[in-house]
Design an enzyme around this catalytic site. Structure first.
Site, PDB file in Angstrom:
ATOM      1  N   PRO A 137       7.948  52.591-126.788  1.00  0.00           N
ATOM      2  CA  PRO A 137       7.105  53.112-127.879  1.00  0.00           C
ATOM      3  C   PRO A 137       7.334  52.277-129.128  1.00  0.00           C
ATOM      4  CG  PRO A 137       9.053  54.487-127.603  1.00  0.00           C
ATOM      5  CD  PRO A 137       9.126  53.437-126.537  1.00  0.00           C
ATOM      6  N   MET A 138       6.264  51.658-129.651  1.00  0.00           N
ATOM      7  CA  MET A 138       6.422  50.746-130.782  1.00  0.00           C
ATOM      8  C   MET A 138       5.278  50.933-131.771  1.00  0.00           C
ATOM      9  SD  MET A 138       7.546  47.392-128.557  1.00  0.00           S
ATOM     10  CE  MET A 138       6.288  47.712-127.308  1.00  0.00           C
ATOM     11  N   GLN A 198       5.429  59.660-127.592  1.00  0.00           N
ATOM     12  CA  GLN A 198       6.650  59.793-128.392  1.00  0.00           C
ATOM     13  C   GLN A 198       6.340  60.295-129.796  1.00  0.00           C
ATOM     14  OE1 GLN A 198       9.006  56.713-130.485  1.00  0.00           O
ATOM     15  NE2 GLN A 198      10.568  57.074-128.933  1.00  0.00           N
ATOM     16  N   CYS A 227      15.049  54.743-133.824  1.00  0.00           N
ATOM     17  CA  CYS A 227      14.702  53.906-134.969  1.00  0.00           C
ATOM     18  C   CYS A 227      15.895  53.786-135.912  1.00  0.00           C
ATOM     19  CB  CYS A 227      13.499  54.475-135.711  1.00  0.00           C
ATOM     20  SG  CYS A 227      12.998  53.456-137.114  1.00  0.00           S
ATOM     21  N   LYS A 268      14.770  59.231-126.458  1.00  0.00           N
ATOM     22  CA  LYS A 268      15.157  57.817-126.538  1.00  0.00           C
ATOM     23  C   LYS A 268      16.228  57.697-127.608  1.00  0.00           C
ATOM     24  CE  LYS A 268      13.322  53.109-126.994  1.00  0.00           C
ATOM     25  NZ  LYS A 268      14.392  52.612-127.879  1.00  0.00           N
ATOM     26  N   HIS A 297      19.257  52.949-125.423  1.00  0.00           N
ATOM     27  CA  HIS A 297      19.303  51.613-126.008  1.00  0.00           C
ATOM     28  C   HIS A 297      20.769  51.286-126.240  1.00  0.00           C
ATOM     29  CE1 HIS A 297      17.420  48.614-129.096  1.00  0.00           C
ATOM     30  NE2 HIS A 297      18.409  48.082-128.403  1.00  0.00           N
ATOM     31  N   ASN A 332      17.689  50.294-121.803  1.00  0.00           N
ATOM     32  CA  ASN A 332      16.884  49.573-122.792  1.00  0.00           C
ATOM     33  C   ASN A 332      17.740  48.529-123.494  1.00  0.00           C
ATOM     34  OD1 ASN A 332      15.402  50.398-126.010  1.00  0.00           O
ATOM     35  ND2 ASN A 332      14.768  48.854-124.558  1.00  0.00           N
ATOM     36  N   GLY A 333      17.208  47.309-123.583  1.00  0.00           N
ATOM     37  CA  GLY A 333      17.883  46.252-124.329  1.00  0.00           C
ATOM     38  C   GLY A 333      18.255  45.061-123.468  1.00  0.00           C
TER      39      GLY A 333
END
Length: 533
Positions: A137-138, A198, A227, A268, A297, A332-333
């Site tokens: 999600p961005m 999200q 975030c 997340k 993440h 994630n990452g």
């Protein structure tokens, strides 16, 4: 439920009945009208402190009840219902008395969902057919045309852009940018599935009301606890939400949402700055509260930009060992190609991987390209072709309609990433991209790059990631500039000053200390400036 059968202490009557109306009435459309009549005539409900059940879950300007929805195509309705019926364990109209009881989904819900849609990705090897290859999600990036582009190249699960829950409920202009509430599928085509929406926020009731508007048209909802920017700190969401009240706030939010939604609730997260052990304790609490999936993440909120560093796959492995038998865990990452995907799955034992920055630059990341077996050559579409395919999808799904996020701002952001390498050396093209305000101007910018590449004898096979590694020269030991990409560093900084020097690839594309942050994020329309960031 007849009113004379409700037994409530008199001093709790107003509060409790209002609570019941919010929980029960949206699920029972056949008694909605009588309750609305009662609300309008009852003095307890007449006060502004107790909103009408007709408006408590949706803005006045937005149709949301099932009776207001157009009928869905038969095949789409059946597929969606089957997706949820196979793991739903609680009647959708079952009320919950505090403390709320989380809805339980079987450990296999994600695997079953991916299997149902596996025919959309015939080129995936059997070993990956039930693994989630996820597009993150961005903000300004996970728009509908982009999601569809990644799905062409093996992405089998996508997230929407991060949606601010309060603005989604209170700002009609903002809501329209993300979703066509009341329209079949929210305005997204059937091929845009599976899809998880999200949201960010810190108020559990606002989050619930916002998610209720979408739950019929998505396969799950997610809470942003990733975030790391200052804008998230001021808004009390993202990675900072995990640290509020020693984790009690996010745990309570998850428990409330999972008890009152009919789709899986995922979270997340990043690692806590205090360390892996504290992170593990919080993650287990989230699962106990009803989280049906965790995306980890493997960095904390201080690991960003030129302090990014490698994702801690070892920490993700510990999460899998702790709760992986109960819920799916997504890693994630540090995912830049399919070799990384396979290595990450092996090292972490995760149920899938999520990519953000690398797949932003090259949407075909989940294909066998730029990997060891191809001699690190790019065997998929070149970056100009990728940009052209994206613009073609934007024409089919106009960027000012639902699912697009921020319209032409999305288009500019994607062109900057797709063509990043070219923009380092051709100032006229860079300026054209930065100043793009229409689809015609965007097409001219892509055509300019295409002409330059043809004139210079450009070879697609030699293309490598450029924007993704823009910070790597600062922290990765032994990094040699990857095919001289560092030669354009000075030019890159000029682009960054005009675009996204503070871009973390997963949250917000502006400096957290920037003035008028909401305008930077979502446009300059004063109607959409919430002042809550």
């Amino acid at each position: 439920l007849p009113l004379n059968e409700i037994t409530i202490p008199s001093y709790h009557f107003s509060h409790s009945l209002a609570h019941l109306s919010i929980l029960i009435i949206p699920a029972c459309s056949h008694i909605l009208a009588p309750y609305h009549f009662f609300h309008s005539s009852c003095p307890f409900f007449a006060s502004s402190a107790c909103p009408s059940p007709m408006t408590s879950s949706t803005p006045l300007t937005t149709p949301s009840t099932s009776s207001q929805r157009p009928s869905q195509p038969q095949h789409h309705e059946q597929d969606h219902e089957q997706d949820h019926e196979q793991y739903r364990e609680r009647p959708s109209n079952q009320p919950h008395d505090p403390p709320a009881t989380p809805t339980e989904f079987p450990r296999t819900w994600l695997r079953s969902l991916l299997q149902r849609h596996s025919s959309n990705h015939p080129s995936l090897p059997p070993s990956l057919a039930t693994k989630a290859l996820v597009v993150a999600p961005m903000v300004d990036a996970s728009d509908l045309p982009y999601r569809l582009l990644t799905r062409r190249h093996n992405a089998n699960l996508c997230f929407t852009p991060m949606i601010h829950a309060k603005m989604f409920l209170t700002k009609p202009g903002y809501q329209k940018k993300f979703w066509k509430v009341g329209l079949d599928g929210g305005g997204t085509p059937p091929q845009d599935r599976p899809l998880i929406a999200q949201f960010c926020g810190h108020d559990k009731e606002i989050l619930l009301r916002a998610m209720k508007l979408l739950e019929r048209d998505v396969d799950g909802v997610d809470i942003n606890c990733g975030c790391p920017q200052n804008i998230a700190k001021r808004g009390r969401y993202g990675a900072y939400l995990m640290e509020e009240q020693n984790g009690d706030l996010i745990v309570d939010i998850v428990r409330h949402l999972s008890a009152n939604l009919n789709v899986p609730v995922s979270v997340k997260v990043r690692l806590l700055p205090s360390g892996v052990e504290d992170s593990l304790k919080l993650y287990e609490r989230l699962v106990d509260a009803g989280a049906a999936m965790l995306t980890i993440h493997g960095r904390n909120r201080f690991n960003r930009q030129r302090m990014t560093g490698d994702s801690d796959w070892g920490a993700i492995r510990k999460v899998v060992e702790l709760v992986g038998h109960r819920v799916p865990v997504i890693a994630n990452g540090s995912i830049s190609n399919m070799d990384d995907v396979r290595r990450c799955l092996e090292e972490t034992g995760a149920d899938g991987v999520m990519s953000s920055e690398a797949i932003l630059e090259y949407p075909a990341l989940f294909t066998e390209t730029n990997v060891e077996s191809t001699g690190w050559k790019r065997t998929g579409p070149g970056r100009v072709q990728m940009a052209q395919d994206y613009l073609d999808l934007c024409r089919e799904f106009p960027p000012d309609e639902g699912g697009q996020g921020t319209g032409m701002k999305c288009v500019r952001a994607h062109l900057h990433r797709f063509l990043h390498r070219d923009l380092q050396f051709h100032v006229n093209v860079r300026d054209a991209v930065v100043r793009t305000l229409t689809m015609e101007e965007a097409q001219k910018a892509v055509d300019m790059v295409k002409e330059i590449q043809e004139r210079e004898g450009h070879v697609v096979d030699d293309e490598k990631l450029s924007w993704y590694v823009r910070h790597r020269r600062e922290w990765q030991e032994g990094w040699d500039g990857q095919d001289d990409a560092s030669d354009g560093y000075a030019e890159e900084k000029k682009v960054a000053s005009l675009n996204d020097e503070d871009d973390d690839g997963e949250c917000c594309y502006c400096d957290g200390d920037a003035k008028d942050s909401a305008a930077v994020l979502f446009g300059n329309n004063a109607e959409e400036d919430d002042g809550d960031y």
